[in-house]
Design an enzyme around this catalytic site. Structure first.
Site, PDB file in Angstrom:
ATOM      1  N   ASP A 132      63.269  75.603  45.113  1.00 43.56           N
ATOM      2  CA  ASP A 132      62.640  76.879  45.480  1.00 43.56           C
ATOM      3  C   ASP A 132      61.265  76.643  46.112  1.00 43.56           C
ATOM      4  OD1 ASP A 132      61.859  79.505  45.572  1.00 43.56           O
ATOM      5  OD2 ASP A 132      62.322  79.947  43.477  1.00 43.56           O
ATOM      6  N   ASP A 178      64.475  88.091  46.653  1.00 44.47           N
ATOM      7  CA  ASP A 178      65.197  88.209  45.384  1.00 44.47           C
ATOM      8  C   ASP A 178      65.980  89.527  45.259  1.00 44.47           C
ATOM      9  OD1 ASP A 178      63.804  85.925  44.994  1.00 44.47           O
ATOM     10  OD2 ASP A 178      62.937  86.497  43.070  1.00 44.47           O
TER      11      ASP A 178
HETATM   12  C1  GLA Z   1      62.019  82.901  43.019  1.00 44.72           C
HETATM   13  C2  GLA Z   1      63.509  82.812  43.290  1.00 44.72           C
HETATM   14  C3  GLA Z   1      64.267  83.427  42.125  1.00 44.72           C
HETATM   15  C4  GLA Z   1      63.895  82.705  40.837  1.00 44.72           C
HETATM   16  C5  GLA Z   1      62.385  82.727  40.632  1.00 44.72           C
HETATM   17  C6  GLA Z   1      61.955  81.846  39.467  1.00 44.72           C
HETATM   18  O1  GLA Z   1      61.567  84.210  42.996  1.00 44.72           O
HETATM   19  O2  GLA Z   1      63.848  83.456  44.496  1.00 44.72           O
HETATM   20  O3  GLA Z   1      65.652  83.366  42.352  1.00 44.72           O
HETATM   21  O4  GLA Z   1      64.360  81.389  40.911  1.00 44.72           O
HETATM   22  O5  GLA Z   1      61.701  82.262  41.786  1.00 44.72           O
HETATM   23  O6  GLA Z   1      60.593  81.790  39.313  1.00 44.72           O
END
Ligand code: GLA
Length: 523
Positions: A287, A347
């Site tokens: 990520d 997200d």
């Molecule tokens: C980001 C990702 C999510 C999750 C969070 C965890 O927002 O897009 O899917 O993994 O980080 O902190």
């Protein structure tokens, strides 16, 4: 007389003492005021940290590296994954504001703190939005250099990373984030693994049990990443999950910090890949998060390539999931850096508008999906309670048509029958897992009604008839529009689990509000 003489003399002496004392006190008062003036102009200067211990043994932290010069404060603010340079300030030790900005892709992020010095403590507060209640914290002085952003490391030249041979069909499993966020721990993961078996999820194809952010501890003396108190023994956990016929996934970031502010893989990519492999990890979600402070979006391919190579070098089969929110048209270079899947959006949340905004916006990406390389519109929210069962069927049907990874995001230990019926519908899963590996597309749209079609291996089509409107609606599917002859062999309703008797050239159906009719058509 004598008495009077003595009284007069002592009065005189007292007056002299008083004058002397007073001038000293005036002098020292003046000196103090002077001192205070000077230090008031610099008293905020220093490295300040907010460090709140968390039950997992890590800290929730923020660093304020300040330089005060009279009424001007410069420096930086580092909080979780973000690193801001202070661009504006007002006031001084008794009351100040500092505004930090940072470049993030194509836009700027800003943070503003209000604060004051109280004794040896810096009291600071911030709000996400002006209407929010402020979050207040207390920072203490820490040594210079603590919490400093590491130097930017050079990036490798681009080359094509070999395909790892994995994820021939979209990965299926479970991920902790949507439901558990930071409350995921060893016990939850073991119980989820048990429930994946008991509920039939594993046998339906949901194989990966993926731990998302907040498992990380720090690094040991050799620089090896460690798990925090919530995960006492990652290797033992992997062994347990494997013993259930499942695979274990984990999460990290190419930045110094993850999105939740935990330790990232920055500068330790190969070492972390080796650690993950030694633990028995089978899937890595990587990520972007804190990498945004050090690299531009244009540098993403090189950053992701680094971990792609590192995973390959371990010789362990590890699915590589890129998570950078679809920036820089990741679908165009994701496979070249070794990615098996890549997030295409920000997200998801457990709401109809979030799910549909994401799901129905994937049409133009269809050409980039193929066996081993998938667009990822984010994890499932089915069963999390924020949508109706009709809406969750729309979610599941759309993700099946999109050849999207099916990563359940709910509490598998506690599923309603309706949730089970949605996640475990084998015929819907078969569409998602179709060997042809082609992502579906929108065939037709009129207002809130849409027809999406996915070509399946052989001669079949998956046809999703969606109604995004607030009232039920009639939609007619004409077989000729699907590239079929006017008489087709067979039509099956995948949610009703029954074959339809359709003799004519079309099928007229009423779709409830936010609902779907999902068909498998044999041409
Ligand atoms: C980001 C990702 C999510 C999750 C969070 C965890 O927002 O897009 O899917 O993994 O980080 O902190």
């Amino acid at each position: 007389m004598k008495t009077n003489f003595f009284r007069a003399r002592s009065l005189r002496r007292a007056a002299v003492i008083l004058v002397l004392a007073c001038s000293t006190c005036l002098f020292s008062f003046a000196q103090n005021a002077n001192l205070q003036d000077n230090s008031a102009a610099t008293r905020l200067t220093g490295n300040w940290a907010v460090k709140v211990p968390k039950s997992d043994g890590t800290y929730q932290w923020a660093y304020f590296n300040l330089k005060q010069d009279g009424d001007k404060i410069t420096g930086s603010i580092r909080v979780t994954q973000f690193y801001y340079t202070i661009k504006e300030s007002t006031g001084g030790p008794d009351s100040f504001t500092i505004t930090g900005t940072m470049r993030d892709g194509k836009s700027d992020r800003t943070v503003k703190y209000e604060g004051k010095l109280v004794g040896n403590e810096l009291h600071v507060s911030t709000r996400r939005r002006p209407e929010d209640k402020p979050t207040e914290s207390i920072a203490k002085r820490v040594p210079d250099g603590e919490g400093a952003m590491p130097a930017r490391l050079p990036l490798p030249a681009l080359h094509k990373v070999a395909y790892n041979g994995l994820a021939k069909t979209p990965p299926m499993g479970w991920n902790s984030w949507n439901k558990f966020k930071s409350s995921v721990d060893d016990k939850v993961v073991r119980e989820i693994a048990d429930a994946m078996v008991a509920s039939g999820m594993r046998d339906a194809g949901y194989i990966y049990v993926n731990i998302d952010d907040t498992w990380e501890g720090g690094r040991d003396a050799q620089g090896n990443i460690t798990s925090n108190k919530k995960f006492p023994d990652m290797k033992a956990l992997a062994d347990y999950v494997h013993s259930k016929g499942l695979k274990l996934g984990i999460y990290s970031s190419p930045g110094p910090n993850t999105c939740a502010g935990y330790e990232g893989s920055y500068g330790h990519e190969e070492q972390d890949a080796r650690t993950f492999a030694a633990w028995g990890i089978d899937y890595l979600k990587y990520d972007w998060c804190g990498a945004r402070n050090l690299y531009t979006d244009e540098e993403m391919p090189a950053v992701y390539q680094k971990m792609g190579n590192a995973l390959l070098a371990t010789k362990r089969p590890i699915v590589y999931s890129l998570c950078q929110y679809g920036r820089l048209d990741v679908w165009k270079w994701g496979p070249d850096v070794g990615g098996n899947l890549w997030r295409t959006t920000g997200d998801i949340s457990d709401r109809w508008d979030s799910m549909t905004r994401i799901g129905f916006s994937q049409n133009d990406l269809a050409q980039y999906a193929s066996s081993g390389h998938w667009n990822d519109p984010d994890m499932l929210e089915v069963g999390n309670g924020g949508m109706s069962d009709a809406e969750y069927k729309t979610h599941m049907s759309l993700w099946a048509i999109l050849a999207a990874p099916l990563l359940a995001g709910n509490d598998i230990r506690d599923m309603s029958q309706a949730t089970k019926d949605i996640l475990l519908n084998r015929e819907v899963i078969a569409v998602n897992q179709d060997k042809g590996g082609k992502q579906g597309k929108r065939l037709w749209q009129s207002g809130d009604q849409e027809i999406w079609v996915r070509e399946l291996a052989g001669n079949d089509l998956a046809v999703g008839v969606f109604n995004r409107g607030a009232a039920s609606a009639d939609v007619t599917v004409r077989w000729a529009d699907l590239g079929a002859k006017s008489k087709i062999k067979q039509v099956r309703d995948l949610w009703e689990k029954k074959d339809l008797k359709v003799d004519g050239p079309e099928y007229k159906v009423t779709i409830p509000s936010h609902g779907v009719v999902f068909l498998r058509v044999e041409k």
